[in-house]
Design a protein around this motif. Structure first.
Motif, PDB file in Angstrom:
ATOM      1  N   MET A  40       0.843  -1.197   0.000  1.00  0.00           N
ATOM      2  CA  MET A  40       0.000   0.000   0.000  1.00  0.00           C
ATOM      3  C   MET A  40       0.878   1.246   0.000  1.00  0.00           C
ATOM      4  SD  MET A  40      -3.035   1.047   2.684  1.00  0.00           S
ATOM      5  CE  MET A  40      -4.033  -0.353   2.182  1.00  0.00           C
ATOM      6  N   ASP A  41       0.526   2.213  -0.861  1.00  0.00           N
ATOM      7  CA  ASP A  41       1.307   3.436  -0.992  1.00  0.00           C
ATOM      8  C   ASP A  41       0.757   4.513  -0.060  1.00  0.00           C
ATOM      9  OD1 ASP A  41       2.853   5.535  -1.754  1.00  0.00           O
ATOM     10  OD2 ASP A  41       2.080   5.671  -3.807  1.00  0.00           O
ATOM     11  N   PHE A  42       1.567   4.923   0.903  1.00  0.00           N
ATOM     12  CA  PHE A  42       1.147   5.932   1.868  1.00  0.00           C
ATOM     13  C   PHE A  42       1.639   7.339   1.479  1.00  0.00           C
ATOM     14  CE2 PHE A  42       1.075   2.024   4.432  1.00  0.00           C
ATOM     15  CZ  PHE A  42      -0.207   2.104   4.941  1.00  0.00           C
ATOM     16  N   ASP A  43       2.287   7.436   0.320  1.00  0.00           N
ATOM     17  CA  ASP A  43       2.815   8.726  -0.108  1.00  0.00           C
ATOM     18  C   ASP A  43       1.685   9.617  -0.618  1.00  0.00           C
ATOM     19  OD1 ASP A  43       4.615  10.676  -0.610  1.00  0.00           O
ATOM     20  OD2 ASP A  43       5.641   9.666  -2.265  1.00  0.00           O
ATOM     21  N   LEU A  44       1.984  10.912  -0.771  1.00  0.00           N
ATOM     22  CA  LEU A  44       1.017  11.831  -1.345  1.00  0.00           C
ATOM     23  C   LEU A  44       0.784  11.480  -2.809  1.00  0.00           C
ATOM     24  CD1 LEU A  44       2.424  15.213   0.049  1.00  0.00           C
ATOM     25  CD2 LEU A  44       0.513  13.887   0.967  1.00  0.00           C
ATOM     26  N   THR A  45      -0.395  11.801  -3.323  1.00  0.00           N
ATOM     27  CA  THR A  45      -0.675  11.598  -4.740  1.00  0.00           C
ATOM     28  C   THR A  45       0.072  12.655  -5.560  1.00  0.00           C
ATOM     29  OG1 THR A  45      -2.587  13.084  -4.776  1.00  0.00           O
ATOM     30  CG2 THR A  45      -2.984  10.781  -4.138  1.00  0.00           C
ATOM     31  N   ASP A  46       0.102  12.467  -6.868  1.00  0.00           N
ATOM     32  CA  ASP A  46       0.772  13.435  -7.722  1.00  0.00           C
ATOM     33  C   ASP A  46       0.138  14.817  -7.590  1.00  0.00           C
ATOM     34  OD1 ASP A  46       2.514  11.513  -8.611  1.00  0.00           O
ATOM     35  OD2 ASP A  46       1.407  11.086 -10.461  1.00  0.00           O
ATOM     36  N   ASP A  47      -1.195  14.869  -7.517  1.00  0.00           N
ATOM     37  CA  ASP A  47      -1.891  16.151  -7.363  1.00  0.00           C
ATOM     38  C   ASP A  47      -1.526  16.821  -6.051  1.00  0.00           C
ATOM     39  OD1 ASP A  47      -3.105  15.902  -9.814  1.00  0.00           O
ATOM     40  OD2 ASP A  47      -5.011  15.168  -9.016  1.00  0.00           O
ATOM     41  N   GLN A  48      -1.461  16.027  -4.973  1.00  0.00           N
ATOM     42  CA  GLN A  48      -1.118  16.575  -3.661  1.00  0.00           C
ATOM     43  C   GLN A  48       0.334  17.059  -3.632  1.00  0.00           C
ATOM     44  OE1 GLN A  48      -2.170  13.148  -1.386  1.00  0.00           O
ATOM     45  NE2 GLN A  48      -4.345  13.702  -1.259  1.00  0.00           N
ATOM     46  N   LYS A  49       1.221  16.339  -4.311  1.00  0.00           N
ATOM     47  CA  LYS A  49       2.617  16.772  -4.404  1.00  0.00           C
ATOM     48  C   LYS A  49       2.725  18.086  -5.173  1.00  0.00           C
ATOM     49  CE  LYS A  49       4.678  12.152  -4.167  1.00  0.00           C
ATOM     50  NZ  LYS A  49       5.394  11.097  -4.930  1.00  0.00           N
ATOM     51  N   GLU A  50       1.892  18.232  -6.202  1.00  0.00           N
ATOM     52  CA  GLU A  50       1.904  19.477  -6.973  1.00  0.00           C
ATOM     53  C   GLU A  50       1.421  20.649  -6.122  1.00  0.00           C
ATOM     54  OE1 GLU A  50       0.166  21.368 -11.154  1.00  0.00           O
ATOM     55  OE2 GLU A  50      -0.232  19.275 -10.633  1.00  0.00           O
ATOM     56  N   ILE A  51       0.367  20.415  -5.333  1.00  0.00           N
ATOM     57  CA  ILE A  51      -0.136  21.454  -4.430  1.00  0.00           C
ATOM     58  C   ILE A  51       0.962  21.853  -3.450  1.00  0.00           C
ATOM     59  CG2 ILE A  51      -1.748  21.912  -2.536  1.00  0.00           C
ATOM     60  CD1 ILE A  51      -3.737  20.053  -4.018  1.00  0.00           C
ATOM     61  N   LYS A  52       1.648  20.861  -2.915  1.00  0.00           N
ATOM     62  CA  LYS A  52       2.719  21.122  -1.950  1.00  0.00           C
ATOM     63  C   LYS A  52       3.845  21.936  -2.583  1.00  0.00           C
ATOM     64  CE  LYS A  52       5.858  18.695   1.225  1.00  0.00           C
ATOM     65  NZ  LYS A  52       5.352  19.326   2.457  1.00  0.00           N
ATOM     66  N   GLY A  53       4.228  21.570  -3.810  1.00  0.00           N
ATOM     67  CA  GLY A  53       5.299  22.272  -4.488  1.00  0.00           C
ATOM     68  C   GLY A  53       4.947  23.717  -4.800  1.00  0.00           C
ATOM     69  N   VAL A  54       3.734  23.923  -5.296  1.00  0.00           N
ATOM     70  CA  VAL A  54       3.279  25.279  -5.609  1.00  0.00           C
ATOM     71  C   VAL A  54       3.240  26.128  -4.339  1.00  0.00           C
ATOM     72  CG1 VAL A  54       1.301  26.647  -6.362  1.00  0.00           C
ATOM     73  CG2 VAL A  54       1.986  24.630  -7.666  1.00  0.00           C
TER      74      VAL A  54
END
Length: 241
Positions: free
Chosen positions: A1-15
């Protein structure tokens, strides 16, 4: 199971990280703190990005991206120590979305999401942003209070306005209201912890004693490792919640 942020959530974090690094450097945070005021230009930009409604359904004008996306933003705002009323307003909106009645949602969410309304958050004894707030989410009563009397005072955190709340018309919220709020607040604290860790690491690399960086001393390295462990434990707990 992947507990990491999704790609969309990572993009929000980066922005969010890039925006706050440029718009809310520590010098600007200090200016706002010393002036006992919020950075209104930053707040307007945050509102334009739709962040106050990130966890609010599209039906009420939000983005409907959920609690984890809100946590991502709160962590970055905590990291930046940004002087804005985001925590109180966005968390109150998320709590009303998840634990408010249909009437409470229609009454408060559109205004909170658009930035036309602001919220306070805390207890009657210690409520952030209660002064001038249109509604206050009281965690000690699990209720929304409007029309309250607020006596503002200076607390230990100069980047945020605080006050005591008395009177007002209280409307109870549904189950889980307090848990939702505390989970969101914990995400902001994770950001503060990460910033403290990063600043400490930077310092021990530059500060020299006996001609070498103090970070090379075992006792200092152990303390930094403990800070990392505590920060990662807090992050895991917050996002699990």
């Amino acid at each position: 199971m992947d507990f990491d942020l999704t790609d969309d959530q990572k993009e929000i974090k980066g922005v969010a990280h890039e925006l706050l690094a440029s718009r809310s450097p520590m010098a600007r945070v200090r200016e706002a703190a010393e002036a006992s005021s919020y950075d209104e230009s930053l707040w307007r930009e945050i509102v334009e990005l739709g962040w106050p409604g990130i966890a609010v359904s599209e039906e009420h004008g939000g983005q409907g991206l959920g609690a984890v996306a809100l946590g991502v933003l709160l962590e970055e705002l905590g990291y930046a120590c940004a002087a804005t009323p985001f925590l109180s307003t966005a968390v109150t909106a998320a709590v009303i979305q998840g634990a408010g009645s249909a009437e409470q949602q229609s009454q408060w969410l559109p205004g909170l999401v658009s930035g036309e309304l602001r919220a306070g958050l805390g207890t009657r004894e210690l409520a952030a942003d209660a002064g001038g707030a249109d509604v206050v989410l009281l965690l000690d009563e699990a209720a929304l209070v409007s029309g309250a009397d607020v006596e503002e005072f200076v607390a230990i955190d100069p980047t945020r306005r605080f006050g005591t709340v008395s009177g007002g018309s209280a409307e109870p919220l549904g189950a889980g209201a307090v848990d939702r709020a505390l989970t969101a607040i914990s995400a902001e604290v994770v950001g503060v912890c990460q910033r403290a860790l990063d600043m400490s690491l930077e310092y021990v690399k530059e500060r020299k004693q006996f001609g070498v960086p103090v970070g090379s001393f075992q006792a200092v390295a152990h303390r930094c490792a403990q800070m990392l462990l505590a920060t990662e434990s807090a992050r895991s707990a917050a996002y699990f919640a």
